[in-house]
Design a protein around this motif. Structure first.
Motif, short mmCIF file in Angstrom:
data_model
loop_
_atom_site.label_atom_id
_atom_site.label_comp_id
_atom_site.label_asym_id
_atom_site.label_seq_id
_atom_site.Cartn_x
_atom_site.Cartn_y
_atom_site.Cartn_z
N UNK A 88 0.83 -1.21 0.00
CA UNK A 88 0.00 0.00 0.00
C UNK A 88 0.87 1.26 0.00
N UNK A 89 1.95 1.24 0.76
CA UNK A 89 2.86 2.38 0.79
C UNK A 89 3.53 2.57 -0.56
N UNK A 90 3.91 1.48 -1.20
CA UNK A 90 4.54 1.58 -2.53
C UNK A 90 3.54 2.11 -3.56
N UNK A 91 2.29 1.68 -3.48
CA UNK A 91 1.27 2.17 -4.42
C UNK A 91 1.01 3.66 -4.17
N UNK A 92 0.88 4.05 -2.92
CA UNK A 92 0.71 5.47 -2.59
C UNK A 92 1.91 6.29 -3.04
N UNK A 93 3.09 5.76 -2.84
CA UNK A 93 4.30 6.44 -3.28
C UNK A 93 4.33 6.60 -4.79
N UNK A 94 3.88 5.58 -5.50
CA UNK A 94 3.83 5.66 -6.96
C UNK A 94 2.87 6.76 -7.41
N UNK A 95 1.73 6.87 -6.72
CA UNK A 95 0.77 7.92 -7.04
C UNK A 95 1.40 9.30 -6.84
N UNK A 96 2.06 9.52 -5.69
CA UNK A 96 2.69 10.81 -5.42
C UNK A 96 3.82 11.09 -6.40
N UNK A 97 4.58 10.05 -6.75
CA UNK A 97 5.66 10.21 -7.71
C UNK A 97 5.11 10.65 -9.06
N UNK B 172 9.63 13.88 -4.59
CA UNK B 172 10.48 13.42 -3.50
C UNK B 172 9.69 12.59 -2.48
N UNK B 173 8.48 13.04 -2.14
CA UNK B 173 7.65 12.29 -1.21
C UNK B 173 7.36 10.89 -1.75
N UNK B 174 6.98 10.83 -3.02
CA UNK B 174 6.70 9.53 -3.63
C UNK B 174 7.92 8.63 -3.64
N UNK B 175 9.08 9.20 -3.99
CA UNK B 175 10.31 8.40 -4.03
C UNK B 175 10.66 7.88 -2.64
N UNK C 178 8.59 7.31 -0.16
CA UNK C 178 7.62 6.27 0.20
C UNK C 178 7.95 4.95 -0.48
N UNK C 179 8.30 5.01 -1.76
CA UNK C 179 8.63 3.77 -2.49
C UNK C 179 9.88 3.13 -1.92
N UNK C 180 10.92 3.91 -1.68
CA UNK C 180 12.16 3.36 -1.11
C UNK C 180 11.90 2.78 0.27
N UNK C 181 11.10 3.49 1.07
CA UNK C 181 10.77 2.98 2.40
C UNK C 181 10.01 1.67 2.34
N UNK C 182 9.08 1.57 1.40
CA UNK C 182 8.30 0.33 1.26
C UNK C 182 9.19 -0.81 0.79
N UNK C 183 10.09 -0.53 -0.14
CA UNK C 183 10.99 -1.59 -0.62
C UNK C 183 12.00 -2.01 0.44
N UNK C 184 12.47 -1.05 1.23
CA UNK C 184 13.41 -1.37 2.29
C UNK C 184 12.74 -2.17 3.40
N UNK C 185 11.47 -1.87 3.64
CA UNK C 185 10.75 -2.57 4.71
C UNK C 185 10.19 -3.92 4.28
N UNK C 186 10.16 -4.17 2.98
CA UNK C 186 9.56 -5.43 2.48
C UNK C 186 10.49 -6.60 2.65
#
Length: 172
Positions: free
Chosen positions: A34-43, A159-162, A164-172
């Protein structure tokens, strides 16, 4: 499963997605997705805003660089039909160097309108190739000002989207 007092509900039963049978935290893949999808939207939103801001800035800068400076008069403001999100656009009149009277609306509007008594003077840069197209010469509502605001918003959302995506990938 550990034995607990019968009156105490095990933590794993309350939050099964976050805690295993032994009380250890587990990764919640659904939250990461969900965080990665939200990050993709913001990106994506950020990139669209950045593109709109940069292209608007470039058009306005070209008009300022190649345009002809006139002093016009703001004669009225017209409100868009956007319901609660209506914008006020200024109607500007000027006479070009050939003596032809011109009139057009600003490309950018604002939600507050103007309390200034009309008419009032305004400096504009007119595109010689399209004599009815102009940019306000100064201020936030000039094409360069609004372009920079959109570009800055685009950078922030990108930047916010990026992040969020990095955070989601690091946490996965």
């Amino acid at each position: 499963m550990r034995s607990v007092h019968p009156s105490i509900t095990p933590l794993a039963a309350l939050r099964p997605a976050l805690v295993d049978d032994e009380g250890n935290l587990v990764k919640d893949q659904g939250m990461a997705n969900a965080t990665a999808i939200g990050g993709s939207f913001f990106l994506l939103l950020g990139l669209v805003l950045l593109y709109a801001g940069v292209s608007g800035y470039r058009k306005a800068a070209a008009t300022r660089r190649n345009g002809i400076r006139y002093t016009g008069q703001v004669v009225e403001q017209e409100w868009s039909r956007g319901g609660e999100n209506s914008l006020a656009f200024r109607r500007v009149r000027w006479v070009d160097r050939d003596g032809v009277p011109r009139e057009a609306l600003t490309r950018t509007g604002n939600t507050a309108g103007s309390l200034r008594p009309m008419p009032y003077p305004i400096e504009i840069d007119v595109d010689p190739a399209e004599p009815d197209r102009f940019e306000v010469a100064h201020g936030v509502q000039s094409g360069t000002g609004s372009g920079l605001i959109f570009a800055a918003g685009g950078v922030l959302f990108t930047l916010l989207g990026a992040v969020m995506i990095v955070g989601a990938l690091a946490g996965a």
